[in-house]
Design an enzyme around this catalytic site. Structure first.
Site, PDB file in Angstrom:
ATOM      1  CB  CYS A 113      -7.198   8.088  -5.905  1.00  0.00           C
ATOM      2  SG  CYS A 113      -5.814   7.840  -4.755  1.00  0.00           S
ATOM      3  CB  CYS A 129      -7.796  14.979  -3.043  1.00  0.00           C
ATOM      4  SG  CYS A 129      -7.609  14.187  -4.631  1.00  0.00           S
ATOM      5  CB  CYS A 159       0.822  16.410 -14.460  1.00  0.00           C
ATOM      6  SG  CYS A 159       0.041  15.750 -12.978  1.00  0.00           S
ATOM      7  CD  GLU A 164      -8.529  15.347 -14.105  1.00  0.00           C
ATOM      8  OE1 GLU A 164      -9.741  15.100 -14.096  1.00  0.00           O
ATOM      9  OE2 GLU A 164      -8.038  16.354 -13.614  1.00  0.00           O
ATOM     10  CB  CYS A 219      -6.367  12.847   0.413  1.00  0.00           C
ATOM     11  SG  CYS A 219      -4.975  11.707   0.332  1.00  0.00           S
ATOM     12  CB  CYS A 224      -5.143  15.431  -9.122  1.00  0.00           C
ATOM     13  SG  CYS A 224      -5.400  15.117  -7.384  1.00  0.00           S
TER      14      CYS A 224
HETATM   15  S1  SF4 Z   1      -4.439  13.539  -3.009  1.00  0.00           S
HETATM   16 FE1  SF4 Z   1      -6.132  12.582  -4.156  1.00  0.00          FE
HETATM   17  S2  SF4 Z   1      -5.184  11.480  -5.889  1.00  0.00           S
HETATM   18 FE2  SF4 Z   1      -3.559  11.986  -4.373  1.00  0.00          FE
HETATM   19  S3  SF4 Z   1      -3.453  10.141  -3.062  1.00  0.00           S
HETATM   20 FE3  SF4 Z   1      -4.879  11.557  -2.035  1.00  0.00          FE
HETATM   21  S4  SF4 Z   1      -6.920  10.950  -2.793  1.00  0.00           S
HETATM   22 FE4  SF4 Z   1      -5.389  10.044  -4.164  1.00  0.00          FE
END
Ligand code: SF4
Length: 377
Positions: free
Chosen positions: A132, A139, A125, A112, A136, A363
């Site tokens: 990913c 997220c 963006c 996206e 994290c 995100c």
């Molecule tokens: S916040 Fe989400 S997209 Fe960004 S590095 Fe951490 S897991 Fe990856």
């Protein structure tokens, strides 16, 4: 303890053979495009014509490339400009000033991008990876893991496509020309290092080589992959580095940003100051404000001590909670006190606006809602 994410700087996820997208002119510099056109039996100047359409006029429909002979138009465009992104959903909010696009890639992966209009600029963006691997916990993208790195052209094409949307006047109250790009969509940009750096060069090269953006208007974010940060400092680029810090102490950062188990706060900040001193660019320190997790006054004071006197700016981000998540945004009075303490320590601090909330603006949330995996269950 959370296990360590995939090794940074690995060109592709280990143990997988990524399904590479078809080659596109945005993967190549102008000389590479000319060589490819010559291989196809066409005069080299056709590469410049195609590039002018793609980067200069934001045209991707061969029927509109009337300076190319009709007999070769489709063949050349088919070879150098295959479709990389298929729109799945495009949503608008903020009275049309924010538009979010969800794309399907050739192998079915979803990524996206967000287009944000302001009175004085237009920002896109973009995503650098499908998914990913940084894990994290707050997220949406991090919950689903890494699918694959995007190609250079898949990264660039998000910006070019949305530059075309902006040029059509679709973003209300903003100039029509795309001016800023931030690598803050899905993925950890520095884990897809060479393609991201190539994409930056292509976005910033003057047309027809590239999109002609100012390097100073490009921001590359990272969770703190120290060797890659140091390498980026030596690329001769003057892009802004955005460091997603989210906690000033290792105990909490080990949890919020698991890669911290490998590179600690002190090492990450050292690499950030190295970037600032070698490029002269102020580092943007990103800090998601999470209720009762990282928003205590003592953490503001600690962050202030770490950053005071440095070439840095703090960007506080009110957390956009993912559905069903235990993480929530800090209350406004807590946020205001955090800002006050940082400023009192002499640290330049702003609170990021929360564009796109009503369209799953954080995100990975739009892709997650498409696949039904929004909350890491
Ligand atoms: S916040 Fe989400 S997209 Fe960004 S590095 Fe951490 S897991 Fe990856």
């Amino acid at each position: 303890m959370t296990s360590l994410p995939v090794l940074p700087l690995s060109p592709d996820p280990p143990g997988r053979r990524p399904a590479l997208p078809p080659r596109h002119l945005a993967d190549l510099d102008l000389a590479g495009r000319q060589a490819l056109v010559a291989e196809l039996g066409e005069p080299a100047f056709r590469a410049r014509q195609l590039s002018t359409h793609y980067f200069g006029r934001l045209v991707r429909d061969p029927a509109r490339m009337t300076d190319l002979p009709a007999a070769t138009r489709e063949r050349l465009a088919g070879s150098l400009m295959p479709r990389l992104l298929t729109p799945v959903r495009e949503l608008a909010c903020d009275d049309g000033a924010t538009r979010k696009a969800l794309w399907r890639l050739h192998d079915g992966s979803l990524v996206e991008s967000v287009l944000m209009g302001y009175p004085d600029r237009v920002t896109v963006c973009i995503s650098s990876q499908a998914g990913c691997g940084m894990a994290c916990p707050f997220c949406a993208t991090g919950q689903a893991g890494l699918t694959r790195n995007l190609s250079t052209a898949e990264i660039v094409d998000q910006a070019v496509y949305l530059a075309g949307v902006a040029a059509s006047g679709a973003v209300s109250g903003s100039p029509p020309r795309l001016s800023h790009v931030v690598f803050m969509g899905m993925g950890e940009p520095l884990a897809n290092y060479s393609r991201v750096v190539d994409a930056v060069r292509r976005l910033c090269a003057p047309a027809p080589e590239g999109l002609g953006l100012s390097q100073r208007h490009v921001t590359v974010s990272t969770v703190g992959l120290v060797p890659a940060m140091r390498r980026l400092a030596g690329e001769g680029l003057s892009v802004t580095l955005a460091l997603s810090l989210h906690a000033p102490d290792d105990e909490l950062r080990d949890e919020l940003v698991p890669v911290n188990q490998r590179w600690k706060v002190a090492e990450v900040l050292d690499a950030a100051w190295d970037y600032a001193s070698r490029t002269g660019r102020r580092v943007s320190v990103e800090y998601a404000m999470i209720r009762d997790v990282n928003d205590q006054p003592w953490r503001a004071d600690l962050l202030g001590r770490l950053l005071a006197g440095r070439l840095a700016h703090v960007n506080l981000i009110p957390l956009n909670p993912t559905p069903g998540s235990r993480w929530d945004a800090s209350p406004k009075p807590v946020e205001r006190e955090f800002v006050r303490r940082l400023r009192e320590a002499g640290v330049s601090t702003t609170v990021r606006d929360t564009r796109g909330r009503e369209i799953d603006g954080a995100c990975g949330q739009l892709a997650a809602s498409e696949t039904g995996s929004a909350d890491g269950r």
